[in-house]
Design an enzyme around this catalytic site. Structure first.
Site, PDB file in Angstrom:
ATOM      1  N   THR A 130      10.350   1.939  -3.701  1.00 37.07           N
ATOM      2  CA  THR A 130      10.191   0.513  -3.403  1.00 37.07           C
ATOM      3  C   THR A 130      10.927  -0.323  -4.449  1.00 37.07           C
ATOM      4  O   THR A 130      11.612  -1.297  -4.119  1.00 37.07           O
ATOM      5  CB  THR A 130       8.692   0.154  -3.396  1.00 37.07           C
ATOM      6  OG1 THR A 130       8.069   0.953  -2.398  1.00 37.07           O
ATOM      7  CG2 THR A 130       8.459  -1.308  -3.122  1.00 37.07           C
ATOM      8  N   ASN A 145       0.859  -1.185   0.000  1.00 36.02           N
ATOM      9  CA  ASN A 145       0.000   0.000   0.000  1.00 36.02           C
ATOM     10  C   ASN A 145       0.893   1.231   0.000  1.00 36.02           C
ATOM     11  O   ASN A 145       1.271   1.754   1.044  1.00 36.02           O
ATOM     12  CB  ASN A 145      -0.928  -0.024   1.219  1.00 36.02           C
ATOM     13  CG  ASN A 145      -1.930  -1.155   1.109  1.00 36.02           C
ATOM     14  OD1 ASN A 145      -2.857  -1.094   0.286  1.00 36.02           O
ATOM     15  ND2 ASN A 145      -1.728  -2.211   1.887  1.00 36.02           N
ATOM     16  N   GLU A 146       1.220   1.662  -1.217  1.00 36.05           N
ATOM     17  CA  GLU A 146       2.166   2.761  -1.396  1.00 36.05           C
ATOM     18  C   GLU A 146       1.502   4.084  -1.030  1.00 36.05           C
ATOM     19  O   GLU A 146       0.275   4.137  -0.858  1.00 36.05           O
ATOM     20  CB  GLU A 146       2.622   2.791  -2.866  1.00 36.05           C
ATOM     21  CG  GLU A 146       3.364   1.524  -3.308  1.00 36.05           C
ATOM     22  CD  GLU A 146       4.775   1.401  -2.724  1.00 36.05           C
ATOM     23  OE1 GLU A 146       5.042   1.995  -1.652  1.00 36.05           O
ATOM     24  OE2 GLU A 146       5.609   0.708  -3.327  1.00 36.05           O
ATOM     25  N   PRO A 147       2.283   5.176  -0.892  1.00 31.27           N
ATOM     26  CA  PRO A 147       1.686   6.468  -0.545  1.00 31.27           C
ATOM     27  C   PRO A 147       0.471   6.778  -1.430  1.00 31.27           C
ATOM     28  O   PRO A 147       0.508   6.567  -2.646  1.00 31.27           O
ATOM     29  CB  PRO A 147       2.831   7.451  -0.816  1.00 31.27           C
ATOM     30  CG  PRO A 147       4.065   6.651  -0.571  1.00 31.27           C
ATOM     31  CD  PRO A 147       3.746   5.260  -1.024  1.00 31.27           C
TER      32      PRO A 147
END
Ligand code: F6R
Length: 669
Positions: free
Chosen positions: A178, A159-161
């Site tokens: 990442t 769950n990236e920014p």
């Protein structure tokens, strides 16, 4: 574990343990308790599992609990957080394969109870599979314990920014940070997939208990944001603040940016140990931008240090004490002064001579006419040359991290040996291997060497054939690894020579734990420790230098340091008792309050150190494993750190040097 206390001033329950191993054992014991209770009641336990470097120790401990203490996983159901997409299961990069190799193949979990998002789906199947994954979690009764790591973007799972709090299992695009962090494992960023299937934030938050683990200095900044700043989509781990049952489990390094650790005087009463006084006063001096001896009572009062002022004040007295303490760290003669360099003393047979050497070694390292002689720094001049042993985990750590000190030690008449602990071959580009076998081939054609010909062709033909067919992430053959090892060994010898160390003082240990050909290393081998013990006994050094950097991306430094510590403990009873100094430099630097020895480098010495680093040609311009997002070359990092340490000493009101290399003494236990 009942003595464990949550850190104050955090928005999520946070535990700091002494080490990553202790943290893994703590979480494993919680899982163990739950599984045993559920098994006894005839019920299933549902675990949410993560991949990456963080949970490896936890999985090792779960395997140990299974094998040695009978922990039964037959009623355990698992759901993994994520999988790269697209990703064949058998790929060496699939989380499917990683989970089986790291955990599932070693415990008695039932294959049907394992769930991992499927990286082999067709694009039009992904959405339905994601919805089905959520349903399967519900059907299993929900997740009892969820294990998480945290990425440097603040992600949990992938769950990236920007991932909303209500997000569910879905296909996502990976953040460039990442992908860069994963690049080492994929032998280059370009090979890292752009997408992944991941559980959502909401899916994770529904777990009944959550343990988020983080280890190492490189995680400290993002842990601080997740744990102490308001929840935000920019750091998905910060949403754990919404769950009372979430616990963050850290080692000391990952906790180092938290207020309770960094500025403990801001969160409550402190026991003012000398270390804490030093830390607080150095921080104060740098914050108010005044030298240590210029601090006044108001500076202390304005920065939450009234208590310290009351206990140890006035300000003038505290500032002066810390000034003297920091002054005593400056050691232009790190192993003592040798007035007339003579050949080093023969190796001692018994303890007597060694003790003399020790007494000389621990004296006479300070400034020539230091007005602040410390206990170990107040000797006369004219001590004997010492034998010094520098351990270099990779072939270039010696010169990157302490090249200047090595140059000074040699110039000062000491006999310096370098032990290169691993070959470093995994970090050599294919084009260099080609160039060098090409060189050998030319050489052999010119000078002739029939022994090199074999039915499989010349070395050049064999190496070229393998590299021509090599897939982007395929490990090298032993022969190609050997070529790459030779490249690094010749560079190491050339770098050492710049520092004045002849080839016969370079030891190539080639420790076994590194023999994988991949980023993942094996645990240390018994014989590796024996080799270090033998070396310590053979050379009987007065000082030993060890890479104390724990944020090395592949764990090689950590393994090497622990192996050396084990070996030193083993040789001590036999009378071998070197002073052990820890250096940093390739990835991090010691904090100014931690430094116990600062070795001044002149512009000329720093220039020579850079020349020594340049000899590591295969790592120049663009290293294969630069570690993290720092795009600078190693010589640039080393130079910047040495200059910065000198600037910090200057800012503290200490003498102004051009550059300083910093060390901390190893204290066992
Ligand atoms: C892995 C995962 C990721 C990692 C995170 C930290 O399944 O979902 O969120 O936990 O990227 O990775 P490491 O532990 O390698 O630092």
């Amino acid at each position: 574990m009942s003595a464990l206390q949550y850190l104050p001033h955090t928005r999520i329950k946070t535990l700091k343990l002494a080490s990553a191993v202790a943290a893994a054992k703590h979480v494993a014991s919680e899982i163990d308790k739950l599984i045993r209770a559920r098994n006894a009641a005839g019920k299933n336990t549902v675990l949410g599992l993560a991949t990456g470097s963080t949970p490896v120790g936890l999985y090792r401990e779960l395997i140990r609990l299974h094998k040695e203490e009978g922990l039964d996983f037959s009623r355990v159901v698992t759901f993994n957080l994520d999988e790269y997409y697209p990703m064949p299961r058998e790929s060496q990069h699939s989380y499917f394969r990683w989970m089986h190799e790291t955990l599932f193949n070693h415990i008695n979990v039932k294959w049907d109870n394992i769930h991992i998002p499927d990286g082999t789906l067709k694009p039009n199947e992904v959405d339905a599979a994601c919805a089905a994954y959520e349903e399967k979690i519900q059907a299993a009764g929900g997740i009892d314990i969820q294990i998480l790591g945290i990425g440097r973007t603040g992600h949990i799972a992938f769950n990236e920014p920007g991932s909303p709090q209500n997000s569910r299992t879905r296909l996502v695009t990976l953040d460039s940070i990442t992908r860069r962090d994963a690049a080492d494992g994929f032998f280059g960023e370009k090979n890292v997939p752009h997408h992944a299937i991941t559980m959502g934030v909401a899916t994770i938050l529904e777990a009944r208990r959550i343990y988020m683990m983080a280890f190492g200095e490189h995680k400290a900044g993002i842990v601080y944001k997740a744990v102490e700043q308001p929840p935000t989509e920019a750091v998905s781990a910060s949403f754990l603040q919404e769950r009372k049952e979430a616990v963050v489990v850290l080692d000391e390094a990952a906790a180092s940016e938290l207020t309770a650790i960094k500025l403990p005087w801001e969160v409550g009463p402190c026991a003012w140990t000398p270390e804490l006084v030093r830390k607080a006063v150095v921080a104060l001096s740098l914050t108010v931008k005044k030298g240590l001896q210029k601090l006044n009572d108001d500076d202390f009062r304005d920065h939450h240090l009234y208590e310290l002022l009351r206990e140890k004040g006035p300000a003038e007295q505290i500032g002066e004490a810390v000034f003297h303490d920091r002054m005593a760290t400056i050691k232009p003669y790190p192993a003592g002064r040798v007035d007339q360099p003579t050949p080093p003393a023969p190796l001692p047979e018994g303890r007597g001579e060694k003790e003399t050497a020790r007494a000389e070694n621990t004296s006479n390292t300070s400034l020539p006419s230091s007005p602040f002689p410390s206990g170990r720094g107040a000797g006369g001049v004219g001590s004997a040359p010492k034998t010094i042993l520098v351990f270099s985990p990779h072939p270039d750590d010696d010169v990157i991290s302490m090249g200047g000190t090595i140059i000074r030690l040699v110039e000062q008449g000491h006999k310096v040996y370098i032990a290169y602990m691993t070959s470093g071959n995994v970090a050599v580009f294919d084009h260099d291997a080609r160039r060098f076998v090409d060189f050998i081939d030319e050489f052999l054609q010119a000078f002739g060497n029939p022994a090199e010909q074999s039915s499989a062709g010349t070395i050049k033909e064999r190496v070229y054939a393998f590299l021509d067919a090599k897939k982007p992430t395929e490990p090298d053959t032993p022969e190609v690894r050997k070529v790459k090892s030779v490249i690094r060994a010749t560079e190491a010898r050339a770098g050492a020579l710049v520092c004045g160390i002849p080839p016969e003082q370079c030891e190539f240990m080639d420790l076994r734990f590194y023999h994988t050909g991949t980023k993942t290393k094996k645990p240390i081998h018994e014989k590796d420790i024996e080799d270090i013990v033998d070396l310590l006994k053979r050379l009987n050094p007065a000082q030993v230098y060890v890479a104390g950097e724990l944020s090395d991306p592949h764990g090689t430094h950590r393994i090497c340091a622990e192996a050396i510590f084990t070996a030193v403990r083993q040789v001590r009873p036999a009378g071998f008792d070197p002073d052990v100094w820890l250096y940093k430099g390739a990835w991090e630097e010691w904090e100014p309050h931690e430094i116990e020895m600062a070795v001044p480098l002149s512009p000329e010495v720093l220039e020579k150190k850079k020349q020594a680093i340049f000899r590591h040609q295969s790592q120049k311009d663009r290293a294969m494993f630069p570690g993290g997002t720092d795009r600078r070359e190693f010589w640039q990092r080393a130079e910047a750190r040495n200059l910065a340490t000198a600037r910090t000493y200057d800012a503290l009101g200490l003498p102004e040097y051009f550059a300083l290399e910093a060390f901390v003494k190893w204290k066992d236990g």
